[in-house]
Design a protein around this motif. Structure first.
Motif, PDB file in Angstrom:
ATOM      1  N   ALA A  29      -6.977  -0.407  -7.841  1.00  0.00           N
ATOM      2  CA  ALA A  29      -6.819   1.042  -7.996  1.00  0.00           C
ATOM      3  C   ALA A  29      -5.678   1.357  -8.945  1.00  0.00           C
ATOM      4  N   LEU A  30      -4.619   0.561  -8.878  1.00  0.00           N
ATOM      5  CA  LEU A  30      -3.445   0.837  -9.716  1.00  0.00           C
ATOM      6  C   LEU A  30      -3.753   0.681 -11.199  1.00  0.00           C
ATOM      7  N   LEU A  40      -9.249   1.563   2.531  1.00  0.00           N
ATOM      8  CA  LEU A  40      -8.320   1.811   1.421  1.00  0.00           C
ATOM      9  C   LEU A  40      -9.045   2.057   0.108  1.00  0.00           C
ATOM     10  N   ALA A  82      -4.324   7.021  -7.245  1.00  0.00           N
ATOM     11  CA  ALA A  82      -3.871   6.525  -8.543  1.00  0.00           C
ATOM     12  C   ALA A  82      -4.365   7.432  -9.673  1.00  0.00           C
ATOM     13  N   ALA A 103      -7.088   4.868  -2.281  1.00  0.00           N
ATOM     14  CA  ALA A 103      -6.180   4.218  -3.231  1.00  0.00           C
ATOM     15  C   ALA A 103      -6.574   4.579  -4.660  1.00  0.00           C
ATOM     16  N   ASN A 153     -14.189  -1.516  -5.529  1.00  0.00           N
ATOM     17  CA  ASN A 153     -13.430  -1.665  -4.290  1.00  0.00           C
ATOM     18  C   ASN A 153     -14.347  -1.756  -3.081  1.00  0.00           C
ATOM     19  N   SER A 161      -7.007  -6.476   1.046  1.00  0.00           N
ATOM     20  CA  SER A 161      -6.404  -5.141   0.916  1.00  0.00           C
ATOM     21  C   SER A 161      -5.578  -5.039  -0.353  1.00  0.00           C
ATOM     22  N   THR A 205       2.279   2.106  -3.317  1.00  0.00           N
ATOM     23  CA  THR A 205       1.291   2.755  -4.179  1.00  0.00           C
ATOM     24  C   THR A 205       1.242   4.237  -3.886  1.00  0.00           C
ATOM     25  N   ARG A 206       1.208   4.553  -2.604  1.00  0.00           N
ATOM     26  CA  ARG A 206       1.113   5.953  -2.239  1.00  0.00           C
ATOM     27  C   ARG A 206       2.363   6.711  -2.686  1.00  0.00           C
ATOM     28  N   GLU A 237       0.826  -1.198   0.000  1.00  0.00           N
ATOM     29  CA  GLU A 237       0.000   0.000   0.000  1.00  0.00           C
ATOM     30  C   GLU A 237       0.875   1.269   0.000  1.00  0.00           C
ATOM     31  N   SER A 238       1.927   1.247   0.819  1.00  0.00           N
ATOM     32  CA  SER A 238       2.757   2.457   0.903  1.00  0.00           C
ATOM     33  C   SER A 238       3.518   2.678  -0.403  1.00  0.00           C
ATOM     34  N   VAL A 248      -5.910  -2.387  -3.586  1.00  0.00           N
ATOM     35  CA  VAL A 248      -4.839  -1.513  -4.066  1.00  0.00           C
ATOM     36  C   VAL A 248      -4.486  -1.830  -5.517  1.00  0.00           C
TER      37      VAL A 248
END
Lengths: 46, 742
Positions: free
Chosen positions: B720-721, B401, B409, B405, B680, B713, B223-224, B220-221, B717
């Motif tokens: 979202a990507l 998320l 993105a 997320a 999601n 989770s 992605t951020r 997750e981090s 993510v």
């Protein structure tokens, strides 16, 4: 079986040694930019 | 060779180096690095002179630590420069350094959790197979598990305890709550049983749980971090020193010392230090980070140049400084992006609140499951297993998320194409619009004229005619002159301007006249023109030489955009303050049926409110200067603000590329975001509702619960990507359609 009294604590010590080595490696940036490594050529001089 | 000594000054160094004790950490961009051999060369060059030298080949950066007292930075930089590596000192980024530290820490937590989980399982294996070692050995194995599990749960799982504690202090519940509680129960109960010397242990489940969670958090981090990449690149473009032109030549000054009115010189390959006006000669600039335009743009003397653009021309660039420091467009973009990252859109606030209630419900259900299991006569161990499974499996991580997320993105996808999302909530509103309200001047049209075509009338070819016209119009402030700007022209003399009629002058010894057809000094056979086009005639000594058709300066991307918007069944409206004839001509040419001319900002606003009262959801597109009330009142607003107008702009979407084309992309992304968020939320809710009964009834062992929760989770993510890959949809081009028919 008495050897276990020595081997189990020894195993625990080895685990902590592994953790210490791993922490040192991570904090000195050895795992940064892993995708980079495949693009680099071996350094013969070093 | 560049003068690097400026970087030795403490006040300059403060702008880029992170000082720790005696040594300084710096980040240098090496544009001259192309292969691994160059990277190795850079590292060898600095070996022995600096510490912890590391080259990042993908980013073409070099970071190292040095002691300013022992080795001035300028010496190291000169060595790199002389080796042809083209060093460029990058601005210090505190956020970037912190992110690196956090990423390393998160990675270390995963590693420790891995080692501990594996070793605890090794020590727990006799109990897996029902082996009964002699009591003393069994107790030794328990203690060994406790000792090995401690770092795996307490250190690797520390972020969850910390997060839960922080939330509890703020009288809130977040998903860290159940996780921390589950870890505390599992570890605490096991530790107690270890000391007591009897009962089942959960050390293996607890460490594995931490491992799953840590991996999920890490992904997750990452992605951020990707979403913040653009921001970091922007910040890195800040120049630190500038070359100022003074009477004696050039002096290197810190960026803060530059003042409006100074003349700054930017070497090839360097970033422009301040906003201003280009002097002396046309040059190519790379403005991709500012506008999303990947091609280098040619700028002419007198045209604006923005801080952060890179001089990719072959010659040094001279610049008359206009705005510096925090006033530059670059600084304002950075500020706007920071603001957009901080503010939470409404849907996310709702999702957070739902997650809070959900956590409370999970805690209650866990207690209920425990009581029910005991009531049914299950053992203490089985009941505790149910509590753990409920806490872990139904933790709403995926739920919290789901929205951020997807929005992160989408924002990063749009930023790459030069669309700045100043208000993340607008991305969702954009998917629901049904009407697009256009402003005309500065939005659909440019203020300049455009040379549409040249019709030679008397043997002389197009190029020479255009060159003569350009020579006559050179330096003129008349709107017609803008059509000929940027065309190489010979010098004209005896230039005479006749107001409203035209201009006459001598080029290469010949007399010429250029102006509106009706004032031409010689007879002209006029070609047919379309509404909105203007005719200009070039006459020689006795006859007309050429006709120039100048167009109503429409932005080139507008016809395709209008067509595309209509294809999407959006109703289009044109509201303009211009004269009726001009507006009508433009509207007819574009096929926009509803238009209004001579509109005051007040009247435009009334029209907008009328549309909204009728249930319409309106996207207003303006230039961001004269139509602020309209943009503020619209459901979603997009603008192309320039320079100082950027910070004051209230538009939700800022088109930085001086083009309307990304509007289509923004629409596509907004629809995609909507879909991703819906998927999601559905997934997260569905998963939790499915898994809760299983966990309550004791059919889900704690370790499987942990795996399921982390997986859900990661799914959110990863989904979202997918937004990163959105490309603008276009109607098939005719050529393509022919191929398809065959």
């Amino acid at each position: 079986m008495p050897s276990l009294y020595l081997l189990i604590p020894l195993g625990v010590v080895v685990v902590f040694a592994a953790i210490a080595i791993f922490l040192w490696a991570a904090s000195s940036g050895q795992f940064d930019g892993l995708e980079d490594l495949s693009k680099r050529m071996p350094d013969d001089d070093a | 060779m560049t003068d690097w000594t400026a970087f030795d000054r403490p006040e300059v160094r403060a702008g880029f180096a992170a000082t720790a004790g005696e040594s300084c950490q710096v980040l240098i961009a090496l544009d001259g690095i192309h292969c691994s051999a160059c990277a190795a060369r850079a590292e060898r060059l600095l070996a022995g002179q600096a510490e912890s030298v590391s080259v990042n080949l993908a980013a073409r950066t070099l970071s190292f630590r040095f002691k300013p007292q022992q080795k001035p930075l300028s010496v190291l930089l000169r060595a790199l420069d002389e080796a042809g590596l083209q060093p460029r000192v990058l601005a210090r980024e505190d956020a970037g350094a912190r992110e690196v530290r956090e990423r390393r820490r998160a990675f270390a937590r995963i590693g420790v959790a891995t080692i501990c989980a594996m070793q605890v399982m090794m020590l727990a294996w006799p109990s897996y197979f029902g082996v009964q070692p002699e009591p003393a050995i069994a107790q030794l194995l328990r203690w060994a598990q406790l000792v090995v599990a401690a770092p795996g749960v307490l250190w690797a799982g520390w972020p969850f305890f910390e997060g839960a504690w922080r939330a509890a202090r703020g009288r809130a519940l977040d998903m860290n709550g159940p996780v921390a509680l589950a870890l505390a129960i599992a570890f605490g109960a096991s530790a107690w049983r270890t000391v007591a010397g009897s009962g089942d242990l959960y050390f293996d489940s607890a460490t594995m749980f931490v491992w799953f969670l840590a991996v999920g958090r890490y992904l997750e981090s990452r992605t951020r971090a990707r979403a913040g990449e653009h921001l970091r690149l922007l910040a890195g473009r800040r120049a630190l020193t500038a070359q100022r032109r003074v009477a004696t030549g050039l002096e290197t000054v810190a960026i803060g010392q530059l003042r409006p009115g100074d003349v700054a010189v930017v070497a090839p390959g360097d970033a422009v230090p301040a906003d201003g006006v280009l002097l002396e000669q046309p040059l190519e600039l790379d403005e991709s980070l500012l506008t999303g335009e990947s091609q280098a743009v040619l700028r002419h003397p007198g045209e604006p140049v923005l801080a952060g653009a890179i001089n990719v021309g072959a010659a040094p660039l001279a610049l008359q400084v206009g705005r510096c420091g925090a006033d530059t467009v670059l600084a304002q973009i950075t500020q706007l992006m920071n603001r957009a990252h901080i503010c939470k859109p409404r849907l996310q606030q709702i999702a957070d609140r739902i997650a809070g209630h959900f956590v409370a419900a999970v805690l209650l259900l866990a207690g209920l499951g425990y009581a029910l299991a005991l009531h049914r006569g299950a053992s203490q161990d089985a009941a505790l297993g149910i509590v753990l499974a409920v806490l872990v499996a139904s933790c709403p991580c995926a739920l919290s998320l789901a929205v951020p997320a997807a929005l992160a993105a989408a924002t990063s996808r749009l930023a790459r194409s030069g669309v700045l999302v100043a208000n993340a909530g607008a991305l969702q509103a954009l998917a629901a619009i049904d009407t697009v309200l256009f402003d005309k001047t500065g939005t659909l049209t440019r203020t300049e004229m455009k040379l549409q075509r040249v019709i030679p009338l008397a043997g002389l070819d197009e190029q020479s005619c255009t060159a003569i016209a350009a020579a006559l119009e050179h330096g003129s402030r008349h709107p017609i002159a803008t059509a000929f700007a940027g065309i190489a022209a010979a010098a004209a003399d005896e230039l005479r301007q006749a107001a409203g009629a035209g201009v006459s002058g001598r080029v290469d010894g010949q007399h010429y006249w250029l102006g509106a057809a009706e004032h031409a000094p010689c007879p002209v056979r006029l070609p047919e023109t379309q509404p909105g086009e203007t005719l200009v005639v070039l006459c020689g000594a006795e006859r007309a030489l050429a006709c120039f058709v100048l167009s109503a300066n429409l932005r080139p991307e507008v016809p395709a955009l209008v067509e595309e918007l209509e294809r999407r069944r959006l109703s289009l409206e044109l509201q303009s303050g211009d004269a009726p004839a001009t507006v009508q001509a433009l509207a007819q040419r574009l096929g926009i049926e509803r238009y209004a001319a001579r509109q005051t900002p007040q009247a435009k606003l009334q029209r907008l409110q009328q549309l909204q009262a009728g249930g319409g959801r309106v996207l207003a597109i303006g230039d961001g200067v004269n139509d602020a009330p309209l943009l503020a009142a619209a459901d979603v607003s997009a603008a192309m603000p320039h320079g100082a107008a950027l910070a004051q702009s209230r538009a939700d979407l800022l088109l930085l590329g001086d083009s309307l084309a990304p509007v289509t992309l923004a629409l596509d992304v907004s629809h995609a975001v909507q879909r991703r968020i819906r998927e999601n939320l559905l997934w997260a809710l569905g998963y939790n509702l499915l898994v809760l009964p299983l966990a309550m009834s004791g059919h889900l062992p704690p370790w499987l619960a942990a795996a399921g929760m982390s997986l859900s989770s990661v799914v959110v993510v990863a989904n979202a990507l997918r937004l990163d890959a959105v490309v603008p949809r276009r109607a098939p081009t005719p050529a393509l359609a022919v191929v398809e028919q065959r």
